[in-house]
Design a protein around this motif. Structure first.
Motif, short mmCIF file in Angstrom:
data_model
loop_
_atom_site.label_atom_id
_atom_site.label_comp_id
_atom_site.label_asym_id
_atom_site.label_seq_id
_atom_site.Cartn_x
_atom_site.Cartn_y
_atom_site.Cartn_z
N SER A 195 14.19 35.87 -62.27
CA SER A 195 15.16 36.51 -63.19
C SER A 195 15.73 35.54 -64.21
O SER A 195 16.30 35.96 -65.22
CB SER A 195 16.32 37.12 -62.38
N LEU A 198 14.67 35.99 -67.80
CA LEU A 198 15.21 37.25 -68.35
C LEU A 198 16.66 37.05 -68.78
O LEU A 198 17.10 37.57 -69.82
CB LEU A 198 15.10 38.38 -67.31
N LEU A 217 6.33 38.31 -67.13
CA LEU A 217 7.16 37.78 -68.23
C LEU A 217 6.40 37.80 -69.55
O LEU A 217 6.99 37.80 -70.64
CB LEU A 217 7.58 36.34 -67.89
N THR A 220 7.39 39.80 -72.69
CA THR A 220 8.72 39.63 -73.31
C THR A 220 8.96 38.22 -73.82
O THR A 220 9.86 38.00 -74.61
CB THR A 220 9.83 39.98 -72.29
#
Ligand code: BV8
Length: 247
Positions: A195, A198, A217, A220
């Motif tokens: 995480s 992010l 991932l 993004t």
């Protein structure tokens, strides 16, 4: 990226088993991955250790012996060099192999502990370094705490165990404030480490992924370098330095 490269002050890096692959350390989920031969739930959990401490120690002893012969590669060395160039630098690793420190990185946030440390199963004292390879487990003599004699365990985070609070807090703070995050050699599936990129993305950081394979991932990240880290990371750093000098 809307920040001029020469204005970058705060950099965070998240590494996984892939950064050590070219040093000869098997990854967890790759073709030759450790989990292929073993199942995580059979070995890297408190229940597994409670059920069969000898099997778990045999696995860690085998890994310690393997890693003892491995040396950092150009990716580890590049990160150690970059550390000296930024005022605010945080190297966060999921790895337990100690290769970042061997490469010269001075400040390493070990999210999942270290295969080179042991700790008392009764927590009677702080973890201690033990690089003995192989461990003398003849006749089933498992490692013991030198202080109280209780069974010793690897000072790593197993599945279902919480991460060290200090390490997780430092990693989260770095993800929240960094302007650039490099994500190198991780399948980005193990939580809560997965995480962190992010969080950085949400805070507007420029996220670069270096991995020969796609991960959750990849879609993004701002930049994806689909190559092995030992060649890709030094080249990426050279390009960065050129950008900064050109200004
Ligand atoms: C936690 C230390 C709170 C030990 C490791 C159900 C019950 C309980 C928990 C969970 C659950 N469901 C989900 C969870 C959470 C769980 C989790 O995330 N599970 C996953 C599998 C879904 N997480 C936890 O349990 C964590 N604790 O959540 O606590 C809690 C508490 C109680 C109950 C609930 C929650 C603890 C996780 C830590 C586990 N310990 N290691 C040891 O090493 O023996 S994890 C292990 O995986 C390693 O640390 C490893 O680093 C890590 C992540 O894997 P990667 O590093 O990404 O490695 P991988 O092989 O996967 O990928 C390598 C990548 O490199 C690949 O993408 C490959 O393409 C790439 N690559 C290959 N070559 C190269 C390369 N890249 C660049 N260059 C190359 N040359």
């Amino acid at each position: 990226m809307d920040i001029p490269w020469h204005d970058i002050r705060s950099v965070a890096v998240l590494t996984g088993a892939g950064i050590s692959a070219e040093s000869g350390v098997p990854t967890f989920r790759g073709e030759d991955g450790l989990w292929r031969t073993y199942r995580a739930e059979d070995l890297a959990t408190p229940d597994a250790f409670c059920r069969d401490p000898h099997l778990v120690w045999e696995w860690y002893d085998w890994r310690r012996g393997l890693i003892a012969g491995c040396r950092p590669n150009a990716a580890h060395r590049t990160l150690a060099h970059m550390e000296r160039r930024f005022d605010d630098w945080t190297l966060i690793t999921q790895n337990v192999d100690g290769l970042h420190q061997l490469a010269g990185s001075r400040s390493v946030v070990e999210l999942h502990g270290s295969i080179w440390r042991m700790r008392c199963t009764q927590e009677c004292q702080t973890p201690w370094e033990d690089r003995t390879v192989p461990l003398s487990m003849a006749g089933g003599a498992l490692p013991r705490c030198p202080n109280c004699g209780s069974l010793a365990r690897p000072d790593v985070v197993w599945f279902g165990e919480s991460l060290p609070g200090e390490a997780l807090t430092a990693a989260l703070a770095a993800a929240q404030r960094c302007q650039v995050m490099l994500v190198v050699g991780t399948s980005a599936v193990v939580q809560p480490a997965a995480s962190l990129p992010l969080v950085a993305l949400r805070r507007g950081a420029y996220v670069v992924e270096i991995n020969p394979q796609p991960t959750p991932l990849s879609d993004t990240a701002h930049e994806v370098i689909r190559e092995p880290a030992a060649s890709a990371l030094p080249r990426w750093w050279q390009t960065w330095q050129r950008r900064v000098t050109v200004g």
